[in-house]
Design a protein around this motif. Structure first.
Motif, PDB file in Angstrom:
ATOM      1  N   THR B  38      42.523  39.458  47.283  1.00 16.45           N
ATOM      2  CA  THR B  38      41.438  38.609  47.759  1.00 16.45           C
ATOM      3  C   THR B  38      41.737  37.175  47.359  1.00 16.45           C
ATOM      4  O   THR B  38      42.102  36.901  46.218  1.00 16.45           O
ATOM      5  N   PHE B  39      41.615  36.300  48.337  1.00 15.53           N
ATOM      6  CA  PHE B  39      41.888  34.877  48.091  1.00 15.53           C
ATOM      7  C   PHE B  39      40.557  34.134  48.094  1.00 15.53           C
ATOM      8  O   PHE B  39      39.964  33.957  49.152  1.00 15.53           O
ATOM      9  N   LEU B  40      40.113  33.763  46.939  1.00 18.70           N
ATOM     10  CA  LEU B  40      38.850  33.027  46.875  1.00 18.70           C
ATOM     11  C   LEU B  40      39.135  31.583  46.489  1.00 18.70           C
ATOM     12  O   LEU B  40      39.865  31.336  45.527  1.00 18.70           O
ATOM     13  N   PRO B  41      38.580  30.632  47.228  1.00 21.46           N
ATOM     14  CA  PRO B  41      38.737  29.237  46.788  1.00 21.46           C
ATOM     15  C   PRO B  41      37.990  29.051  45.480  1.00 21.46           C
ATOM     16  O   PRO B  41      37.061  29.818  45.178  1.00 21.46           O
ATOM     17  N   THR B  67      45.029  21.296  37.942  1.00 20.74           N
ATOM     18  CA  THR B  67      45.216  22.277  38.999  1.00 20.74           C
ATOM     19  C   THR B  67      44.909  23.643  38.421  1.00 20.74           C
ATOM     20  O   THR B  67      44.906  23.825  37.206  1.00 20.74           O
ATOM     21  N   GLY B  68      44.668  24.593  39.287  1.00 15.79           N
ATOM     22  CA  GLY B  68      44.343  25.931  38.810  1.00 15.79           C
ATOM     23  C   GLY B  68      44.861  26.990  39.754  1.00 15.79           C
ATOM     24  O   GLY B  68      45.505  26.690  40.778  1.00 15.79           O
ATOM     25  N   ARG B  69      44.596  28.204  39.391  1.00  9.74           N
ATOM     26  CA  ARG B  69      45.020  29.350  40.204  1.00  9.74           C
ATOM     27  C   ARG B  69      43.984  30.448  39.995  1.00  9.74           C
ATOM     28  O   ARG B  69      43.470  30.624  38.880  1.00  9.74           O
ATOM     29  N   TYR B  70      43.675  31.170  41.067  1.00  7.44           N
ATOM     30  CA  TYR B  70      42.762  32.308  40.944  1.00  7.44           C
ATOM     31  C   TYR B  70      43.178  33.356  41.953  1.00  7.44           C
ATOM     32  O   TYR B  70      43.379  33.041  43.128  1.00  7.44           O
ATOM     33  N   ASN B  71      43.335  34.577  41.520  1.00  7.83           N
ATOM     34  CA  ASN B  71      43.745  35.651  42.418  1.00  7.83           C
ATOM     35  C   ASN B  71      43.131  36.964  41.992  1.00  7.83           C
ATOM     36  O   ASN B  71      43.015  37.236  40.802  1.00  7.83           O
ATOM     37  N   GLU B  72      42.769  37.751  42.971  1.00  4.63           N
ATOM     38  CA  GLU B  72      42.260  39.095  42.683  1.00  4.63           C
ATOM     39  C   GLU B  72      43.160  40.104  43.379  1.00  4.63           C
ATOM     40  O   GLU B  72      43.421  39.986  44.574  1.00  4.63           O
ATOM     41  N   VAL B 229      35.246  37.017  55.629  1.00  2.00           N
ATOM     42  CA  VAL B 229      34.347  36.440  54.628  1.00  2.00           C
ATOM     43  C   VAL B 229      34.367  37.356  53.404  1.00  2.00           C
ATOM     44  O   VAL B 229      34.149  38.553  53.509  1.00  2.00           O
ATOM     45  N   SER B 230      34.667  36.774  52.281  1.00  2.00           N
ATOM     46  CA  SER B 230      34.668  37.539  51.044  1.00  2.00           C
ATOM     47  C   SER B 230      34.106  36.636  49.962  1.00  2.00           C
ATOM     48  O   SER B 230      34.542  35.504  49.800  1.00  2.00           O
ATOM     49  N   PHE B 231      33.118  37.113  49.245  1.00  2.00           N
ATOM     50  CA  PHE B 231      32.628  36.271  48.153  1.00  2.00           C
ATOM     51  C   PHE B 231      32.239  37.097  46.942  1.00  2.00           C
ATOM     52  O   PHE B 231      31.854  38.250  47.049  1.00  2.00           O
ATOM     53  N   SER B 238      36.236  34.629  36.081  1.00  2.00           N
ATOM     54  CA  SER B 238      37.176  33.868  35.276  1.00  2.00           C
ATOM     55  C   SER B 238      36.332  32.830  34.558  1.00  2.00           C
ATOM     56  O   SER B 238      35.475  32.200  35.168  1.00  2.00           O
ATOM     57  N   SER B 239      36.578  32.659  33.281  1.00  2.00           N
ATOM     58  CA  SER B 239      35.763  31.676  32.569  1.00  2.00           C
ATOM     59  C   SER B 239      36.349  30.285  32.673  1.00  2.00           C
ATOM     60  O   SER B 239      35.770  29.327  32.192  1.00  2.00           O
ATOM     61  N   ILE B 240      37.512  30.140  33.332  1.00  2.00           N
ATOM     62  CA  ILE B 240      38.115  28.813  33.395  1.00  2.00           C
ATOM     63  C   ILE B 240      38.001  28.150  34.773  1.00  2.00           C
ATOM     64  O   ILE B 240      38.123  26.951  34.877  1.00  2.00           O
ATOM     65  N   VAL B 241      37.751  28.941  35.833  1.00  2.00           N
ATOM     66  CA  VAL B 241      37.500  28.353  37.160  1.00  2.00           C
ATOM     67  C   VAL B 241      36.279  29.036  37.773  1.00  2.00           C
ATOM     68  O   VAL B 241      35.879  30.105  37.335  1.00  2.00           O
ATOM     69  N   ARG B 242      35.686  28.392  38.786  1.00  2.00           N
ATOM     70  CA  ARG B 242      34.513  28.962  39.472  1.00  2.00           C
ATOM     71  C   ARG B 242      34.891  29.272  40.913  1.00  2.00           C
ATOM     72  O   ARG B 242      35.440  28.412  41.606  1.00  2.00           O
ATOM     73  N   THR B 243      34.559  30.474  41.361  1.00  2.00           N
ATOM     74  CA  THR B 243      35.001  30.891  42.695  1.00  2.00           C
ATOM     75  C   THR B 243      33.954  30.600  43.765  1.00  2.00           C
ATOM     76  O   THR B 243      32.766  30.480  43.478  1.00  2.00           O
ATOM     77  N   GLY B 244      34.432  30.524  45.003  1.00  2.00           N
ATOM     78  CA  GLY B 244      33.555  30.313  46.148  1.00  2.00           C
ATOM     79  C   GLY B 244      33.754  31.419  47.163  1.00  2.00           C
ATOM     80  O   GLY B 244      34.103  32.548  46.815  1.00  2.00           O
ATOM     81  N   ILE B 245      33.568  31.078  48.436  1.00  2.00           N
ATOM     82  CA  ILE B 245      33.701  32.075  49.503  1.00  2.00           C
ATOM     83  C   ILE B 245      35.093  31.978  50.111  1.00  2.00           C
ATOM     84  O   ILE B 245      35.568  30.882  50.413  1.00  2.00           O
TER      85      ILE B 245
END
Lengths: 194, 259
Positions: B38-41, B67-72, B229-231, B238-245
């Protein structure tokens, strides 16, 4: 083929983007006081004040503050620009006689100190390379926080953060310097005692 | 808003589950494994304990300039039953979700030797800051995926379907790692991690998407699906970044089991 070179140049430009270090100025504009930097206590090496309706602010070209201690006077020399053009050089000097630090670490004693400004204090201003006559009417100069900064446990500088405001007759015209704030790192590079 | 959507999706599942219990099951039940991503901004909060690194005016986004990175990533074991003449599928099972996130100044053009300043300790007249290259956080969740898919056509080798799913998981392990510019600062790792809030123990994704099924009915099937759509209802996994949709992709292999 041209696009290929353009892409290569773009990569080089992005790769060469310089990282800011502690000596650089980081100017974050204050939403509530447009044109001035925010009040901060990080050592962003910025200052700013309204000079009537114009702004007197630091820039990237000049060292924003030099503290010079000689004989019986400590001088805070703020170097910046009047308005938004960096060519409009302006210098503002505050002269203090009650406190004479020997080294920059002694500046910690200024933590939470307010100095009331009146006609016994001296301020000099230089605009576009010309000195102007200043007769101080009233005001204050406050160091809200003086803190010794350690980076990776190594002592690096003293950060002075504070506010100032005053009214003065400048070339016989009443002028208000208002909303002044500064956040500047001081170490051997901008502290002089001789 | 997110709570209402979750409530609506779960209500749909309950109603459909009831209709399943009233309908006669088809004789084929599928069993399979699934992998997905899942790719969440995301955005990076303006942390007050990170020194700004970017001059900015009111139009700029962030002064901390990180910069950051987030992946599920997901791995699931699922089963599927069908009803409505093999057009409606209900899938459920068990899912392992791996969430990886990072914060730093890394870019794709150069090796990661850039750092940012993080305030670890402050007293009345002294401040201690550290140069940090990167902060990494990896969390593992275990949970239950509930999915519904509706096929637009009858039995064929190639079938298109719409899908909605909800994924409820619980965190069972988190590992944090701090890469310092100065290796000797490793003793401050816990102090740095403690500057951030702890990641939420619950994970809940809601997805809406479509997919294609390849394979004859009652035989080995491959499903490839994308979530338009995935949210994440809990934005603090993640406590270091905040995810969106955002969106996502899943591939699953289903093997028929006759009952």
């Amino acid at each position: 083929m041209k696009i290929k070179y353009l892409f290569l140049i773009l990569i080089i430009i992005i790769s060469c983007k310089k990282d800011k270090n502690l000596r650089d100025s980081i100017f974050i504009e204050d939403v509530e006081s447009p044109g001035l930097p925010i009040y901060s206590e990080w050592g962003y090496n910025t200052f700013g004040a309204y000079y009537d309706r114009e702004v007197f602010i630091s820039n990237d070209k000049k060292v924003p503050l030099k503290i010079i201690v000689t004989n019986d006077t400590m001088t805070f020399n703020f170097f910046g620009q009047l308005g938004n053009t960096s060519y409009n050089n302006m210098t503002m000097k505050f002269y203090f006689t009650n406190f004479l630090p020997v080294n920059y670490e002694d500046l910690l004693q200024l933590n939470d100190t307010i100095i009331n400004l009146n006609n016994t204090n001296k301020i000099s201003i230089n605009i576009y390379g010309s000195n102007v006559n200043v007769t101080l009417l009233n005001g204050y100069f406050k160091v809200d926080k003086a803190q010794l900064l350690f980076v990776d446990t190594k002592e690096t500088e003293v950060i002075l953060s504070g506010h100032f405001e005053f009214q003065a007759l400048i070339n016989n015209e009443p002028i208000a310097i208002s909303d002044g704030r500064f956040d500047i790192g001081v170490n051997q590079s901008n502290f002089f005692s001789y | 808003m997110n709570g209402k959507i979750l409530f609506t999706v779960i209500l749909c599942f309950l109603l459909i589950g009831k209709s399943y219990s009233q309908n006669q099951f088809d004789s084929v039940r599928y069993f399979g494994i699934e992998v997905g991503n899942t790719f969440l901004p995301f955005n990076i909060p303006d942390y007050s304990f990170i020194r700004a690194d970017n001059s900015s005016n009111n139009n700029d986004n962030s002064a901390i300039n990180l910069t950051g990175r987030y992946n599920e990533f997901q791995f699931s074991i699922k089963t599927e039953t069908r009803s409505l003449k093999n057009k409606l599928g209900l899938l459920y099972g068990i899912r392992l979700t791996y969430i990886t996130s990072s914060l730093g100044k890394q870019d794709i053009w150069s090796k990661n030797d850039k750092y940012f300043y993080l305030l670890v300790n402050q007293s009345n007249t002294s401040s201690e800051i550290l140069r940090v290259n990167e902060i990494n956080q990896n969390s593992y969740f275990i949970g239950i995926p509930l999915e519904l898919r509706y096929f637009t056509s009858h039995n064929r080798f190639f079938r298109f379907y719409f899908k909605t799913s909800v994924d409820l998981s619980y965190k069972f392990f988190t590992k944090n790692d701090v890469i310092f510019y100065n290796d000797n600062m490793e003793s401050y790792t816990t102090d740095v991690i403690n500057k951030f809030a702890k990641p939420s123990p619950f994970h809940c994704n809601i997805n809406f998407g479509a997919g294609i099924k390849l394979g004859k009915e009652g035989k080995f099937n491959i499903n490839i699906e994308a979530f338009a759509v995935s949210f994440n209802i809990v934005k603090t996994n993640s406590s270091i970044v905040r995810t969106g949709i955002g969106g996502g992709m899943q591939v699953n292999l289903l093997i028929p089991l006759k009952f």
